[in-house]
Structures are given as C-alpha cells and as structure tokens.
Design a protein around this motif. Sequence first.
Motif, PDB file in Angstrom:
ATOM      1  N   LEU A 291       0.884  -1.357  -0.100  1.00  0.00           N
ATOM      2  CA  LEU A 291      -0.208   0.023  -0.118  1.00  0.00           C
ATOM      3  C   LEU A 291       1.113   1.024   0.011  1.00  0.00           C
ATOM      4  O   LEU A 291       0.263   1.694   0.737  1.00  0.00           O
ATOM      5  N   TYR A 292       2.590   1.653  -1.028  1.00  0.00           N
ATOM      6  CA  TYR A 292       2.981   2.468  -0.098  1.00  0.00           C
ATOM      7  C   TYR A 292       2.697   3.104  -1.189  1.00  0.00           C
ATOM      8  O   TYR A 292       2.851   4.449  -0.444  1.00  0.00           O
ATOM      9  N   ARG A 293       1.694   3.313  -2.029  1.00  0.00           N
ATOM     10  CA  ARG A 293       0.701   5.667  -2.994  1.00  0.00           C
ATOM     11  C   ARG A 293       0.036   5.475  -1.964  1.00  0.00           C
ATOM     12  O   ARG A 293       0.188   6.881  -1.497  1.00  0.00           O
ATOM     13  N   THR A 294      -0.518   4.727  -1.169  1.00  0.00           N
ATOM     14  CA  THR A 294      -1.397   5.507   0.003  1.00  0.00           C
ATOM     15  C   THR A 294      -1.351   5.594   1.328  1.00  0.00           C
ATOM     16  O   THR A 294      -1.000   7.141   1.585  1.00  0.00           O
ATOM     17  N   LYS A 295      -0.032   5.076   1.763  1.00  0.00           N
ATOM     18  CA  LYS A 295       1.013   5.642   2.635  1.00  0.00           C
ATOM     19  C   LYS A 295       1.785   6.115   2.749  1.00  0.00           C
ATOM     20  O   LYS A 295       2.267   7.381   3.182  1.00  0.00           O
ATOM     21  N   ALA A 296       2.203   6.719   1.213  1.00  0.00           N
ATOM     22  CA  ALA A 296       3.507   7.871   0.672  1.00  0.00           C
ATOM     23  C   ALA A 296       2.423   8.848   0.836  1.00  0.00           C
ATOM     24  O   ALA A 296       2.815  10.432   1.019  1.00  0.00           O
ATOM     25  N   ARG A 297       1.063   9.378   0.104  1.00  0.00           N
ATOM     26  CA  ARG A 297       0.313  10.139   0.675  1.00  0.00           C
ATOM     27  C   ARG A 297      -0.371  10.909   1.427  1.00  0.00           C
ATOM     28  O   ARG A 297       0.057  12.032   1.996  1.00  0.00           O
ATOM     29  N   ASN A 298      -0.430   9.792   2.406  1.00  0.00           N
ATOM     30  CA  ASN A 298      -0.713  10.366   3.921  1.00  0.00           C
ATOM     31  C   ASN A 298       0.989  10.717   4.942  1.00  0.00           C
ATOM     32  O   ASN A 298       0.419  11.691   5.624  1.00  0.00           O
ATOM     33  N   LEU A 299       1.635  10.288   4.499  1.00  0.00           N
ATOM     34  CA  LEU A 299       2.787  10.943   5.014  1.00  0.00           C
ATOM     35  C   LEU A 299       3.219  11.937   4.386  1.00  0.00           C
ATOM     36  O   LEU A 299       3.402  12.479   4.913  1.00  0.00           O
ATOM     37  N   HIS A 300       3.475  12.321   3.395  1.00  0.00           N
ATOM     38  CA  HIS A 300       3.313  13.215   3.086  1.00  0.00           C
ATOM     39  C   HIS A 300       2.526  14.110   3.363  1.00  0.00           C
ATOM     40  O   HIS A 300       3.191  15.654   4.146  1.00  0.00           O
ATOM     41  N   GLU A 301       1.341  14.656   3.564  1.00  0.00           N
ATOM     42  CA  GLU A 301       0.449  15.005   4.503  1.00  0.00           C
ATOM     43  C   GLU A 301       0.827  14.974   5.633  1.00  0.00           C
ATOM     44  O   GLU A 301       0.156  16.851   5.977  1.00  0.00           O
ATOM     45  N   THR A 302       0.595  13.973   6.523  1.00  0.00           N
ATOM     46  CA  THR A 302       1.000  14.118   7.510  1.00  0.00           C
ATOM     47  C   THR A 302       2.366  15.047   7.788  1.00  0.00           C
ATOM     48  O   THR A 302       1.902  16.969   8.795  1.00  0.00           O
ATOM     49  N   CYS A 303       3.490  15.389   7.545  1.00  0.00           N
ATOM     50  CA  CYS A 303       4.483  16.289   7.174  1.00  0.00           C
ATOM     51  C   CYS A 303       4.112  17.175   6.993  1.00  0.00           C
ATOM     52  O   CYS A 303       4.393  19.016   7.997  1.00  0.00           O
ATOM     53  N   ARG A 304       2.833  18.145   5.733  1.00  0.00           N
ATOM     54  CA  ARG A 304       3.020  19.608   5.814  1.00  0.00           C
ATOM     55  C   ARG A 304       1.537  19.909   7.436  1.00  0.00           C
ATOM     56  O   ARG A 304       1.938  21.043   7.611  1.00  0.00           O
ATOM     57  N   ILE A 305       0.654  19.036   7.339  1.00  0.00           N
ATOM     58  CA  ILE A 305       0.439  19.363   8.972  1.00  0.00           C
ATOM     59  C   ILE A 305       1.126  18.953  10.668  1.00  0.00           C
ATOM     60  O   ILE A 305       0.895  20.699  11.137  1.00  0.00           O
ATOM     61  N   LEU A 306       2.020  18.962   9.987  1.00  0.00           N
ATOM     62  CA  LEU A 306       2.632  18.768  11.358  1.00  0.00           C
ATOM     63  C   LEU A 306       3.021  20.075  11.185  1.00  0.00           C
ATOM     64  O   LEU A 306       3.837  21.088  12.581  1.00  0.00           O
ATOM     65  N   LEU A 307       4.006  20.177  10.297  1.00  0.00           N
ATOM     66  CA  LEU A 307       4.631  21.996   9.514  1.00  0.00           C
ATOM     67  C   LEU A 307       3.826  23.311  10.084  1.00  0.00           C
ATOM     68  O   LEU A 307       4.262  24.155  10.160  1.00  0.00           O
ATOM     69  N   GLU A 308       2.683  22.654   9.559  1.00  0.00           N
ATOM     70  CA  GLU A 308       0.959  24.093   9.822  1.00  0.00           C
ATOM     71  C   GLU A 308       1.228  24.240  10.561  1.00  0.00           C
ATOM     72  O   GLU A 308       0.193  25.496  11.465  1.00  0.00           O
ATOM     73  N   GLN A 309       0.493  23.265  11.950  1.00  0.00           N
ATOM     74  CA  GLN A 309      -0.153  23.081  13.336  1.00  0.00           C
ATOM     75  C   GLN A 309       0.746  22.601  13.954  1.00  0.00           C
ATOM     76  O   GLN A 309       0.266  22.776  15.220  1.00  0.00           O
ATOM     77  N   HIS A 310       1.960  22.267  13.878  1.00  0.00           N
ATOM     78  CA  HIS A 310       2.669  21.616  15.219  1.00  0.00           C
ATOM     79  C   HIS A 310       4.188  22.185  15.183  1.00  0.00           C
ATOM     80  O   HIS A 310       4.972  21.726  16.127  1.00  0.00           O
ATOM     81  N   GLU A 311       4.632  23.118  14.396  1.00  0.00           N
ATOM     82  CA  GLU A 311       5.741  23.628  14.345  1.00  0.00           C
ATOM     83  C   GLU A 311       6.750  22.722  13.875  1.00  0.00           C
ATOM     84  O   GLU A 311       8.225  22.416  14.335  1.00  0.00           O
ATOM     85  N   GLY A 312       6.325  21.609  13.200  1.00  0.00           N
ATOM     86  CA  GLY A 312       7.460  20.675  12.939  1.00  0.00           C
ATOM     87  C   GLY A 312       7.616  19.472  13.886  1.00  0.00           C
ATOM     88  O   GLY A 312       8.081  18.197  13.629  1.00  0.00           O
TER      89      GLY A 312
ATOM     90  N   VAL B 189       6.322  16.326  15.963  1.00  0.00           N
ATOM     91  CA  VAL B 189       4.716  15.245  16.779  1.00  0.00           C
ATOM     92  C   VAL B 189       4.192  15.677  17.953  1.00  0.00           C
ATOM     93  O   VAL B 189       4.995  15.583  18.954  1.00  0.00           O
ATOM     94  N   PRO B 190       3.202  15.564  17.860  1.00  0.00           N
ATOM     95  CA  PRO B 190       1.911  15.994  19.009  1.00  0.00           C
ATOM     96  C   PRO B 190       2.298  14.268  20.305  1.00  0.00           C
ATOM     97  O   PRO B 190       2.134  13.555  19.883  1.00  0.00           O
ATOM     98  N   ARG B 191       1.779  15.739  21.077  1.00  0.00           N
ATOM     99  CA  ARG B 191       1.678  13.482  22.265  1.00  0.00           C
ATOM    100  C   ARG B 191      -0.105  13.855  23.010  1.00  0.00           C
ATOM    101  O   ARG B 191       0.466  13.177  24.335  1.00  0.00           O
ATOM    102  N   SER B 192      -0.727  14.006  22.729  1.00  0.00           N
ATOM    103  CA  SER B 192      -1.960  13.932  22.419  1.00  0.00           C
ATOM    104  C   SER B 192      -2.863  13.112  21.658  1.00  0.00           C
ATOM    105  O   SER B 192      -2.261  13.211  20.223  1.00  0.00           O
ATOM    106  N   ARG B 193      -3.555  12.078  21.991  1.00  0.00           N
ATOM    107  CA  ARG B 193      -4.321  11.430  21.162  1.00  0.00           C
ATOM    108  C   ARG B 193      -5.362  12.030  19.868  1.00  0.00           C
ATOM    109  O   ARG B 193      -5.486  11.568  18.572  1.00  0.00           O
TER     110      ARG B 193
END
Length: 219
Positions: free
Chosen positions: A81-102, A104-108
């Motif tokens: 499932l590498y294509r789906t995982k690549a999209r998810n990880l890429h988007e996760t990185c964008r959110i981490l940068l935009e919302q969490h200063e890069g 990893v948040p520690r809240s569930r």
Amino acid sequence: MNPQQIREFFAILERANPAPQTELEYASVFELLAAVLLSAQATDVGVNKATRKLFPVANTPAKILALGVEGLEAYIRTIGLYRTKARNLHETCRILLEQHEGNVPRSREALEALPGVGRKTANVVLNVAFGEPTVAVDTHIFRVSNITGLAPGKNVMAVEQGLLKRIPPEYLVDAHHWLILHGRYVCQARRPQCERCAVANCCDHGRALAAKEARTLPA
C-alpha cells in the motif's frame, strides 16, 4: 486468567526481557511516527529495509515534504500500500509543519487527526515515544489476549479496554512490547509454540493442553 496468573505471566516476561523495545528502527519521535504509519499491513522487517534508505535522505517533516509524493514513493515502494502511505505521510508532514511547528504532538486527539494515523498508531507513539501506559492492539496482541485468556474480546477495542483493566499498573508501559514479541515468536498464529512457552502454566490455553495430555497418559 485470574489476577494472580496475570501477574505471574508478566513477571515471567519481564524476567526474560527486562527492557523490551519495538523492532522498528528509528532515531527520533518523527522517525518513529513515520515508521509506524508505514507499518500498517506490513512487517517491521520490510519497513526497516525501506526506512534505512529513506531516513538518511529525509528524516524530518520538511525533508519528506520536499521529496514530494512521487519522490517518497520511490523509497517505500517495497512496502504494501505504498502509494496510499506516501500520500498520507506526505500530508502528515504538511500538517506537522503548519500546525505543530514540525513536532509530533503528544495528545491522542492531535495524533489521530493526522492522515494515516489511527488509534493503533497513536497508541504506539504515545507508548514508545512518550512513555504513556497505552496498548496498541495489533493482530499479535489480539490473538495472544484471546488465546491466553488475558483479555478476551471480539474486537480490537474490547481487547484494548480489557488489557488496560487487567494488566497490573507496574507492567502496563512495557506490556505492549512483551505481548507483541510473545505473539510474533512464541504464541504464533499457525501454531502456538506451547512446548517452549515460558508462561504456558499461566495461560488458559496452555493449562487446557496440559490437562488434556494428562488425561491421555496411561495410568
């Protein structure tokens, strides 16, 4: 399993492996998050092979974002499932940068809001990275919990809640690792290796087998 058997079960596992660790390879909280996200329906061995090539090149949200989805796919295409995982990880990185200063948040709640991060992945990050007493119920833990009688349940959430209630507090932080390793190498899906299981005497399945064998022995 009764409370005394559960306590002995974990005491034995602790003596055999006092400091259990995940078999995923990582050197930062972000690398752990990325590896766990990639590990869905894949083996730790397979993920490690891919991340050994990926992380030296891109091991931060900014660097993975700079790769682009296709660039990221090139490093993880050996994972299911590498294509789906690549999209998810890429988007996760964008959110981490935009919302969490890069970071990893520690809240569930914040973790589960990331693409590709469900309850199991969040539990792993909370437990391994931040030392929270969570249990990420994968196929191994689900099987072990049911076959041993530790925390029987018809679904993942039922097993997770059962484990949180039944595991003694002093064992809870490391229980996730002990149960996964036990399921991966001893209490296996094809055939539980009861003959070499150190906790067979604590386990409902092990005790039932022993009783059955005792009944078949000649008088």
